[in-house]
Design a protein around this motif. Structure first.
Motif, PDB file in Angstrom:
ATOM      1  N   LEU A  37      13.382  -7.233   5.704  1.00  0.00           N
ATOM      2  CA  LEU A  37      13.675  -6.007   4.944  1.00  0.00           C
ATOM      3  C   LEU A  37      14.082  -6.299   3.614  1.00  0.00           C
ATOM      4  CD1 LEU A  37      15.693  -4.356   7.962  1.00  0.00           C
ATOM      5  CD2 LEU A  37      13.526  -3.831   7.293  1.00  0.00           C
ATOM      6  N   GLU A  38      13.695  -5.327   2.734  1.00  0.00           N
ATOM      7  CA  GLU A  38      14.299  -5.160   1.419  1.00  0.00           C
ATOM      8  C   GLU A  38      14.542  -3.795   1.233  1.00  0.00           C
ATOM      9  OE1 GLU A  38      13.063  -6.392  -3.127  1.00  0.00           O
ATOM     10  OE2 GLU A  38      11.844  -7.199  -1.411  1.00  0.00           O
ATOM     11  N   PHE A  39      15.872  -3.523   0.531  1.00  0.00           N
ATOM     12  CA  PHE A  39      16.551  -2.142   0.459  1.00  0.00           C
ATOM     13  C   PHE A  39      16.473  -1.706  -1.066  1.00  0.00           C
ATOM     14  CE2 PHE A  39      17.848  -1.964   4.889  1.00  0.00           C
ATOM     15  CZ  PHE A  39      18.306  -3.348   4.849  1.00  0.00           C
ATOM     16  N   SER A  40      16.405  -0.592  -1.232  1.00  0.00           N
ATOM     17  CA  SER A  40      16.509   0.214  -2.499  1.00  0.00           C
ATOM     18  C   SER A  40      17.229   1.565  -2.430  1.00  0.00           C
ATOM     19  CB  SER A  40      15.027   0.351  -3.062  1.00  0.00           C
ATOM     20  OG  SER A  40      15.233   1.037  -4.409  1.00  0.00           O
ATOM     21  N   ALA A  41      18.123   1.783  -3.307  1.00  0.00           N
ATOM     22  CA  ALA A  41      18.893   3.087  -3.299  1.00  0.00           C
ATOM     23  C   ALA A  41      18.388   4.030  -4.104  1.00  0.00           C
ATOM     24  CB  ALA A  41      20.235   2.689  -3.330  1.00  0.00           C
ATOM     25  N   ARG A  42      17.260   3.738  -4.990  1.00  0.00           N
ATOM     26  CA  ARG A  42      17.066   4.758  -6.058  1.00  0.00           C
ATOM     27  C   ARG A  42      15.348   4.623  -6.070  1.00  0.00           C
ATOM     28  NH1 ARG A  42      19.892   6.346  -9.873  1.00  0.00           N
ATOM     29  NH2 ARG A  42      18.037   6.426 -11.461  1.00  0.00           N
ATOM     30  N   GLY A  43      14.825   5.827  -6.483  1.00  0.00           N
ATOM     31  CA  GLY A  43      13.528   6.259  -6.294  1.00  0.00           C
ATOM     32  C   GLY A  43      12.780   5.522  -7.243  1.00  0.00           C
ATOM     33  N   ASP A  44      13.240   5.251  -8.634  1.00  0.00           N
ATOM     34  CA  ASP A  44      12.572   4.476  -9.613  1.00  0.00           C
ATOM     35  C   ASP A  44      12.252   3.000  -9.275  1.00  0.00           C
ATOM     36  OD1 ASP A  44      15.326   4.174  -9.744  1.00  0.00           O
ATOM     37  OD2 ASP A  44      15.269   4.599 -12.077  1.00  0.00           O
ATOM     38  N   GLU A  45      13.557   2.410  -8.688  1.00  0.00           N
ATOM     39  CA  GLU A  45      13.295   1.196  -8.485  1.00  0.00           C
ATOM     40  C   GLU A  45      12.573   0.907  -7.306  1.00  0.00           C
ATOM     41  OE1 GLU A  45      16.801  -2.495  -7.068  1.00  0.00           O
ATOM     42  OE2 GLU A  45      16.924  -0.357  -6.125  1.00  0.00           O
ATOM     43  N   ALA A  46      12.462   1.772  -6.128  1.00  0.00           N
ATOM     44  CA  ALA A  46      11.388   1.835  -5.084  1.00  0.00           C
ATOM     45  C   ALA A  46      10.061   1.632  -5.340  1.00  0.00           C
ATOM     46  CB  ALA A  46      11.890   2.979  -4.031  1.00  0.00           C
ATOM     47  N   ILE A  47       9.526   2.697  -6.668  1.00  0.00           N
ATOM     48  CA  ILE A  47       8.254   2.240  -7.037  1.00  0.00           C
ATOM     49  C   ILE A  47       7.929   1.154  -7.578  1.00  0.00           C
ATOM     50  CG2 ILE A  47       6.647   3.396  -8.650  1.00  0.00           C
ATOM     51  CD1 ILE A  47       8.367   6.064  -8.416  1.00  0.00           C
ATOM     52  N   MET A  48       8.956   0.498  -8.314  1.00  0.00           N
ATOM     53  CA  MET A  48       8.704  -0.829  -9.023  1.00  0.00           C
ATOM     54  C   MET A  48       8.501  -1.827  -7.997  1.00  0.00           C
ATOM     55  SD  MET A  48      11.114  -3.255 -10.960  1.00  0.00           S
ATOM     56  CE  MET A  48      11.896  -3.287  -9.731  1.00  0.00           C
ATOM     57  N   LEU A  49       9.593  -1.628  -6.946  1.00  0.00           N
ATOM     58  CA  LEU A  49       9.320  -2.932  -5.732  1.00  0.00           C
ATOM     59  C   LEU A  49       8.078  -2.535  -4.940  1.00  0.00           C
ATOM     60  CD1 LEU A  49      13.192  -2.714  -4.609  1.00  0.00           C
ATOM     61  CD2 LEU A  49      11.824  -4.810  -5.646  1.00  0.00           C
ATOM     62  N   ALA A  50       7.552  -1.505  -4.773  1.00  0.00           N
ATOM     63  CA  ALA A  50       6.466  -1.149  -3.951  1.00  0.00           C
ATOM     64  C   ALA A  50       5.294  -1.545  -4.720  1.00  0.00           C
ATOM     65  CB  ALA A  50       6.325   0.345  -3.535  1.00  0.00           C
ATOM     66  N   LEU A  51       5.167  -1.511  -5.988  1.00  0.00           N
ATOM     67  CA  LEU A  51       3.882  -1.746  -6.759  1.00  0.00           C
ATOM     68  C   LEU A  51       3.851  -3.334  -7.105  1.00  0.00           C
ATOM     69  CD1 LEU A  51       3.627   1.178  -9.003  1.00  0.00           C
ATOM     70  CD2 LEU A  51       2.815   0.747  -6.737  1.00  0.00           C
ATOM     71  N   LYS A  52       5.162  -3.930  -7.062  1.00  0.00           N
ATOM     72  CA  LYS A  52       5.052  -5.447  -7.273  1.00  0.00           C
ATOM     73  C   LYS A  52       5.196  -6.177  -6.158  1.00  0.00           C
ATOM     74  CE  LYS A  52       8.915  -8.601  -8.898  1.00  0.00           C
ATOM     75  NZ  LYS A  52      10.212  -8.645  -9.146  1.00  0.00           N
ATOM     76  N   ASN A  53       5.772  -6.026  -4.870  1.00  0.00           N
ATOM     77  CA  ASN A  53       5.488  -6.635  -3.608  1.00  0.00           C
ATOM     78  C   ASN A  53       4.791  -6.173  -2.791  1.00  0.00           C
ATOM     79  OD1 ASN A  53       7.853  -8.260  -4.968  1.00  0.00           O
ATOM     80  ND2 ASN A  53       9.340  -6.638  -4.311  1.00  0.00           N
ATOM     81  N   HIS A  54       4.657  -6.956  -1.743  1.00  0.00           N
ATOM     82  CA  HIS A  54       3.701  -6.489  -0.524  1.00  0.00           C
ATOM     83  C   HIS A  54       4.691  -6.191   0.612  1.00  0.00           C
ATOM     84  CE1 HIS A  54       0.747  -6.051   2.471  1.00  0.00           C
ATOM     85  NE2 HIS A  54       1.493  -6.679   3.147  1.00  0.00           N
ATOM     86  N   TYR A  55       4.593  -4.970   1.096  1.00  0.00           N
ATOM     87  CA  TYR A  55       5.212  -4.580   2.333  1.00  0.00           C
ATOM     88  C   TYR A  55       4.259  -4.042   3.310  1.00  0.00           C
ATOM     89  CZ  TYR A  55       9.158  -4.550  -0.798  1.00  0.00           C
ATOM     90  OH  TYR A  55      10.058  -5.158  -2.114  1.00  0.00           O
ATOM     91  N   ASP A  56       4.748  -4.125   4.670  1.00  0.00           N
ATOM     92  CA  ASP A  56       3.821  -3.670   5.418  1.00  0.00           C
ATOM     93  C   ASP A  56       4.100  -2.057   6.001  1.00  0.00           C
ATOM     94  OD1 ASP A  56       2.358  -6.098   5.937  1.00  0.00           O
ATOM     95  OD2 ASP A  56       4.257  -6.643   6.711  1.00  0.00           O
ATOM     96  N   VAL A  57       5.196  -1.648   5.469  1.00  0.00           N
ATOM     97  CA  VAL A  57       5.598  -0.309   5.877  1.00  0.00           C
ATOM     98  C   VAL A  57       6.719   0.143   4.662  1.00  0.00           C
ATOM     99  CG1 VAL A  57       7.450  -0.952   7.581  1.00  0.00           C
ATOM    100  CG2 VAL A  57       6.102   1.553   7.572  1.00  0.00           C
TER     101      VAL A  57
END
Length: 176
Positions: A37-57
């Motif tokens: 798991l990786e966690f984010s508490a902010r929407g803008d950070e979540a977008i950055m993480l989702a586009l930078k890293n690979h997640y399965d869900v």
């Protein structure tokens, strides 16, 4: 078209919620199933993480500081790098309007809080085929690896006339 995860790749999830209680709940629910798991508490950070890293869900709350969950979901689903990643919205917003808004944003599943563990597991199993199997494989692999490091090495050649079997360590550790 969804493809099943390979059991040789450890499953990864991004949890986006500003509630440390929900983050901890997801940690206690998914880590024992073998999901990193990786966690984010902010929407803008979540977008950055989702586009930078690979997640399965991606497990996504709607009410976030800054960019809300609907906008996060839209941004993820618009980008070719992450549009295939299932998004499961976890939110206390339970009106029909909110659910339609979530579907229009591109969410795969809209679950309302409080979330039943069985509903979350069913949503994961349905929308991320192979996640639970891959996670179980990694848990078993980790346990086997841990077991091998505790047991003494078995001699590579044994006399065929000997009925003596090597004794393995039976030390058990207690974790608290």
């Amino acid at each position: 078209m969804q493809t099943s995860l390979s059991p040789f790749k450890r499953p990864r999830a991004l949890v986006v919620d500003d509630s440390t209680t929900l983050q901890r709940l997801m940690d206690l629910t998914l880590r024992p199933l073998g999901v990193d798991l990786e966690f984010s508490a902010r929407g803008d950070e979540a977008i950055m993480l989702a586009l930078k890293n690979h997640y399965d869900v991606i497990l996504l709350d709607v009410m976030l500081p800054g960019v809300d969950g609907y906008q996060v979901c839209k941004a993820i689903k618009r980008d070719p790098r992450a549009k295939h990643v299932p998004v499961i919205m976890l939110t206390s917003k339970d009106s029909a309007f909110d659910k339609v808004k979530g579907i229009m944003a591109g969410t795969n599943v809209y679950l309302t809080k409080p979330i039943k563990r069985s509903m979350l597991i069913a949503a994961l199993d349905q929308n991320v085929p192979g996640l639970l199997t891959a996670g179980a494989w990694w848990i078993a692999r980790q346990a086997a690896s841990h077991h091998r490091t505790e047991a003494p090495a078995v001699p590579s050649k044994q006399s065929s006339s000997s009925n003596v079997q090597p004794k393995l360590s039976t030390n058990q550790e207690t974790y608290s």
